[in-house]
Design an enzyme around this catalytic site. Structure first.
Site, mmCIF file in Angstrom:
data_model
loop_
_atom_site.group_PDB
_atom_site.id
_atom_site.type_symbol
_atom_site.label_atom_id
_atom_site.label_comp_id
_atom_site.label_asym_id
_atom_site.label_seq_id
_atom_site.Cartn_x
_atom_site.Cartn_y
_atom_site.Cartn_z
ATOM 1 N N SER A 181 40.636 21.855 64.057
ATOM 2 C CA SER A 181 39.756 21.991 64.658
ATOM 3 C C SER A 181 39.806 23.231 65.759
ATOM 4 O O SER A 181 38.851 23.865 66.064
ATOM 5 C CB SER A 181 39.167 20.820 65.477
ATOM 6 O OG SER A 181 40.584 20.383 66.303
ATOM 7 N N HIS A 209 35.417 18.920 60.293
ATOM 8 C CA HIS A 209 34.930 20.375 59.921
ATOM 9 C C HIS A 209 34.933 20.676 58.577
ATOM 10 O O HIS A 209 34.841 22.024 58.628
ATOM 11 C CB HIS A 209 36.016 21.361 60.954
ATOM 12 C CG HIS A 209 36.021 21.031 62.405
ATOM 13 N ND1 HIS A 209 35.079 21.451 63.421
ATOM 14 C CD2 HIS A 209 36.883 20.058 63.184
ATOM 15 C CE1 HIS A 209 35.308 20.948 64.471
ATOM 16 N NE2 HIS A 209 36.275 20.155 64.618
ATOM 17 N N LYS A 240 28.989 17.260 63.555
ATOM 18 C CA LYS A 240 29.329 18.717 63.471
ATOM 19 C C LYS A 240 28.128 19.172 62.443
ATOM 20 O O LYS A 240 27.129 19.555 62.543
ATOM 21 C CB LYS A 240 30.724 18.886 63.076
ATOM 22 C CG LYS A 240 31.434 18.509 64.370
ATOM 23 C CD LYS A 240 32.890 18.390 64.356
ATOM 24 C CE LYS A 240 33.230 17.910 65.708
ATOM 25 N NZ LYS A 240 34.549 17.410 66.094
HETATM 26 C C1 LIG Z 1 34.849 16.169 66.736
HETATM 27 C C2 LIG Z 1 36.208 15.615 66.053
HETATM 28 C C3 LIG Z 1 36.346 14.285 65.853
HETATM 29 C C4 LIG Z 1 35.652 13.515 66.808
HETATM 30 O O1 LIG Z 1 34.222 13.130 66.260
HETATM 31 P P1 LIG Z 1 33.045 12.776 67.120
HETATM 32 O O2 LIG Z 1 32.218 12.376 66.384
HETATM 33 O O3 LIG Z 1 32.499 14.101 68.069
HETATM 34 O O4 LIG Z 1 33.596 11.828 68.021
HETATM 35 C C5 LIG Z 1 37.351 13.961 65.276
HETATM 36 N N1 LIG Z 1 38.282 14.731 64.414
HETATM 37 C C6 LIG Z 1 38.179 16.081 64.493
HETATM 38 C C7 LIG Z 1 39.166 16.962 63.835
HETATM 39 C C8 LIG Z 1 37.243 16.554 65.365
HETATM 40 O O5 LIG Z 1 37.181 17.809 65.503
#
Ligand SMILES: *Cc1c(COP(=O)(O)O)cnc(C)c1O
Length: 384
Positions: A181, A209, A240
């Site tokens: 990320s 991602h 995302k």
């Molecule tokens: C954003 C993210 C999460 C968490 O997801 P949310 O739905 O925002 O709680 C988990 N793993 C990674 C790698 C992330 O970037």
């Protein structure tokens, strides 16, 4: 007590690590307004521009009209509404797994799944740069945790050998992300799959991602490499590229039934709202449509243009482009200067990344025009 809090905050300020919230007064999109200033947004994870898409807005509104706003209870009590089940069916179909389960966030999915799959007698082996929710999931499970240096499969193998020698009866869970990320690079998934099979371990892959960015119709990295059927626990988030919110796990029917019966963040938390579930289903339908294909191609065309403008000789692996500046204050100053010039690009600092690895984290979206990217490159000039 107040004094003690203030002292802690002062320590953060003195190390350039203090953070605060900024109000955005417009929807997510190409440009957002913060503190009465319009800024070109290069910081969102809304890679396909779906967060404010009419299709998703419409789906959410229709679900509110039919099912109301709150889901009333946890899923096992009386909170399982039709939109939840339709989303789970669609997710399983999209990911080509037997079943899927939704959580209120990706964070909750990681905590719940890891706690259900491993316990104090077991071993978790994870990448050093794994997301905080995976680290917390490992800690909370009580399993013995071993960390391998980022993408270092040699060290992963020695941890697997160690686990099999010293904990012969343990369940061994390997955990990594498909796209990291804060670095935007990909895991060496083929080799990780080979190792997890050799040592009879389970693999949890967080595609947060990669969903909507990589693979055929945005199915993720495992799909792109033809390895999806080898991943025991396919995790991701709807928050995302899918533009809504909520986390998910996809896998076998027995895995999902086990999670329904033992993932604490699933059992003891109110079901996601019907509107977000319906919007996420609409986002999946969009990915499966010709328009979805087109949007994905636009994102990758933007990434290609950005790489060329930056003079990079290799293509980006994802929609996340970090520019590592080192010192916390250097990254903060750069972010402020870009803000002054009308761009929203965040400075990412410890503890999100290691100390002295502070960076600008640029994310591209399918909504950016080539000219927006050119303007950013011009503004970035002095920091490259
Ligand atoms: C954003 C993210 C999460 C968490 O997801 P949310 O739905 O925002 O709680 C988990 N793993 C990674 C790698 C992330 O970037």
């Amino acid at each position: 007590m107040e004094k003690a809090f203030e002292k802690q905050l002062e320590q953060l300020r003195s190390r350039s690590l203090f953070r605060s919230l900024k109000e955005i007064t417009t929807p997510q999109g190409l440009a957002v307004t913060a503190e009465n200033r319009e800024l070109l947004n290069f910081s969102s994870n809304d890679y396909l521009g779906l967060a404010n898409d009419p299709l998703l807005r419409q789906a959410a509104k229709a679900a509110i009209d039919t099912f109301g706003v709150g889901s009333g209870a946890s899923r096992l009590v009386c909170g399982t509404l039709s939109p939840h089940l339709r989303l789970e069916e669609k997710l399983a179909h999209f990911k080509r797994t037997e079943a899927a389960l939704c959580f209120s966030s990706g964070y909750a999915a990681a905590l719940g799944a890891m706690g259900a799959l491993v316990g104090p007698k077991d071993v978790v082996i994870m990448d050093k740069l794994a997301h905080a929710c995976l680290i917390d999931g490992a800690r909370l499970s009580g399993a013995t945790v071993r960390i391998f240096p980022h993408n270092h499969t040699g060290k992963l193998e020695s941890h697997l050998q160690w686990a099999r020698t010293h904990h012969p009866k343990a369940r061994v869970l390997v955990v990594t992300e498909s796209v990291f990320s804060m670095d935007g690079d990909c895991a060496p998934l083929a080799e990780i799959v080979r190792l997890k099979k050799t040592y009879d371990a389970l693999l949890l892959l967080d595609e947060a991602h990669a969903l909507g960015v990589l693979g055929n119709q945005g199915r993720g990295l495992a799909d792109a490499l033809g390895l999806a059927h080898e991943i025991d626990v396919q995790m991701g988030t709807l928050s995302k590229a899918l533009g809504t919110s909520g986390g998910y796990i996809c896998g076998s029917r027995s895995l999902i039934d086990l999670l329904i019966n033992s993932a604490r963040s699933f059992i003891f938390s109110t079901a996601p709202t019907p509107a977000t579930a319906a919007a996420a289903e609409a986002a999946l339908n969009f990915l499966l449509s010709p328009q979805g294909d087109q949007r994905l191609q636009t994102l990758w065309a933007n990434l290609h243009v950005f790489a060329v403008m930056l003079g990079r000789t290799t293509a980006f692996e994802s929609a996340i482009v970090p520019i590592i500046l080192g010192e916390e204050q250097t990254a903060l100053n750069a972010s402020k200067e870009l803000h002054r010039r009308g761009f929203m690009v965040p400075a990412i600092r410890y503890p999100t990344v290691a100390k002295k690895q502070a960076r600008l984290r640029i994310t591209l979206s399918a909504l950016h025009a080539h000219n927006d990217i050119a303007l950013l490159c011009e503004a970035l000039g002095e920091f490259l």
